[in-house]
Design a protein around this motif. Structure first.
Motif, PDB file in Angstrom:
ATOM      1  N   MET A   1       0.832  -1.196   0.000  1.00  0.00           N
ATOM      2  CA  MET A   1       0.000   0.000   0.000  1.00  0.00           C
ATOM      3  C   MET A   1       0.875   1.259   0.000  1.00  0.00           C
ATOM      4  O   MET A   1       2.087   1.179   0.126  1.00  0.00           O
ATOM      5  N   GLN A  43      -7.975   1.512   4.482  1.00  0.00           N
ATOM      6  CA  GLN A  43      -7.667   0.863   3.204  1.00  0.00           C
ATOM      7  C   GLN A  43      -6.253   0.292   3.191  1.00  0.00           C
ATOM      8  O   GLN A  43      -5.806  -0.234   2.176  1.00  0.00           O
ATOM      9  N   HIS A  45      -3.376   2.091   3.834  1.00  0.00           N
ATOM     10  CA  HIS A  45      -2.325   3.057   3.519  1.00  0.00           C
ATOM     11  C   HIS A  45      -1.695   3.605   4.801  1.00  0.00           C
ATOM     12  O   HIS A  45      -2.345   3.700   5.841  1.00  0.00           O
ATOM     13  N   LYS A 166     -12.354   2.641 -11.418  1.00  0.00           N
ATOM     14  CA  LYS A 166     -11.662   2.108 -10.247  1.00  0.00           C
ATOM     15  C   LYS A 166     -11.283   3.187  -9.238  1.00  0.00           C
ATOM     16  O   LYS A 166     -11.040   2.883  -8.064  1.00  0.00           O
ATOM     17  N   GLY A 240      -9.901   6.135  -1.006  1.00  0.00           N
ATOM     18  CA  GLY A 240      -9.003   5.001  -1.200  1.00  0.00           C
ATOM     19  C   GLY A 240      -8.786   4.722  -2.675  1.00  0.00           C
ATOM     20  O   GLY A 240      -7.661   4.445  -3.122  1.00  0.00           O
ATOM     21  N   ASP A 244      -5.296   4.881  -4.820  1.00  0.00           N
ATOM     22  CA  ASP A 244      -4.890   3.695  -5.589  1.00  0.00           C
ATOM     23  C   ASP A 244      -4.654   4.052  -7.060  1.00  0.00           C
ATOM     24  O   ASP A 244      -3.721   3.547  -7.678  1.00  0.00           O
ATOM     25  N   TRP A 245      -5.504   4.952  -7.598  1.00  0.00           N
ATOM     26  CA  TRP A 245      -5.345   5.298  -9.014  1.00  0.00           C
ATOM     27  C   TRP A 245      -4.090   6.123  -9.254  1.00  0.00           C
ATOM     28  O   TRP A 245      -3.316   5.829 -10.164  1.00  0.00           O
ATOM     29  N   THR A 247      -1.428   6.296  -7.549  1.00  0.00           N
ATOM     30  CA  THR A 247      -0.195   5.537  -7.280  1.00  0.00           C
ATOM     31  C   THR A 247      -0.082   4.300  -8.152  1.00  0.00           C
ATOM     32  O   THR A 247       0.809   3.467  -7.953  1.00  0.00           O
ATOM     33  N   LYS A 249      -1.917   1.651  -8.407  1.00  0.00           N
ATOM     34  CA  LYS A 249      -2.222   0.363  -7.776  1.00  0.00           C
ATOM     35  C   LYS A 249      -3.400  -0.305  -8.483  1.00  0.00           C
ATOM     36  O   LYS A 249      -3.630  -1.498  -8.318  1.00  0.00           O
ATOM     37  N   VAL A 250      -4.171   0.474  -9.236  1.00  0.00           N
ATOM     38  CA  VAL A 250      -5.308  -0.076  -9.993  1.00  0.00           C
ATOM     39  C   VAL A 250      -5.224   0.430 -11.429  1.00  0.00           C
ATOM     40  O   VAL A 250      -4.563   1.427 -11.723  1.00  0.00           O
TER      41      VAL A 250
END
Length: 250
Positions: A1, A43, A45, A166, A240, A244-245, A247, A249-250
């Motif tokens: 994360m 989440q 992080h 996402k 969250g 995630d977007w 960075t 991650k998704v």
């Protein structure tokens, strides 16, 4: 994360009490970061909060310092607080252009998020003053030259343009009311995920090798009432998902 730096989301208040011929002042310190910090930690992080009064002394000003974080979130903290370090403002000693460093770090693969408030984007009486800084180049929206606050005292719900994106997780389309936001203009090529009153609410962009995102309303009261930021499960999904977007991650 991700390891996330949140700069801002705190304030000090001075109130004067007048009792007959006597008066005294009371000072208080408040942090509004709680809902956002709790949501991101839930989440998975890691969150580092840098309160507003610490930002002038401690905000990272180089690629090396910024590299200790996966994402930087600016929330209700004006450009002056980031740019005017004590040595620059009080001792007239040249220092770091910290917003230029942040913009370049974002282009080089970093992750930047700006959240709305009275001292975000252009802000109250345009005092947030980000429009004429390097940050303007890397955000997915263009900022106004005037006071950009749009107060919605009766409340208004967001229009989710991409329910399956996402960046908003499973937040769906039935969102609680928001009480205001910063007006901006979507840049060509940027991605609009949600709007409010016809203006961007959540927008995303690729910028060089990095990513940036905006949420133009608040992450805490008053624009984000408790029904939005404390009682609604979608709040965690949105922020969250945005982290995630940006960075990747998704």
């Amino acid at each position: 994360m991700a390891r996330v730096l949140i700069a801002g989301e705190s304030w000090m208040t001075i109130s004067t009490h007048v009792k007959g011929v006597d008066e005294f002042s009371v000072h208080s310190y408040v942090e509004g970061v709680g809902p956002l910090k709790n949501a991101l930690e839930a989440q998975g992080h890691e969150v580092v909060h840098m309160p507003a009064h610490v930002v002038p002394m401690a905000f990272p000003g180089s690629a090396e310092e910024l590299a200790t974080y996966d994402a930087v979130v600016l929330s209700d903290i004006g450009a002056n607080s980031i740019q005017l370090a004590p040595d620059v403002f009080e001792k007239f000693i040249p220092g770091q252009d910290r917003l230029a460093a942040l913009a370049q770090w974002t282009k080089d693969g970093g992750a930047l998020v700006m959240i709305g408030g009275y001292l975000s984007f252009s802000g109250f009486q345009a005092r947030a003053a980000f429009r004429n800084t390097a940050i303007a180049e890397v955000l997915p929206v263009d900022m106004l030259s005037e006071d950009d606050r749009w107060e919605l005292p009766a409340g208004l719900t967001a229009q989710v343009e991409q329910p399956e994106h996402k960046a908003i997780g499973s937040a769906g389309t039935d969102w609680p009311l928001l009480l205001g936001y910063n007006r901006t203009v979507l840049k060509p090529g940027a991605e609009l995920v949600a709007s409010i009153n016809g203006d961007p609410l959540i927008a995303l962009s690729e910028t060089g090798n990095g990513r940036s995102a905006v949420f133009t309303s608040d992450c805490s009261p008053h624009w984000a009432p408790k029904q939005f930021c404390e009682e609604w499960p979608g709040y965690q999904e949105i922020f969250g998902g945005i982290i995630d977007w940006v960075t990747k991650k998704v």
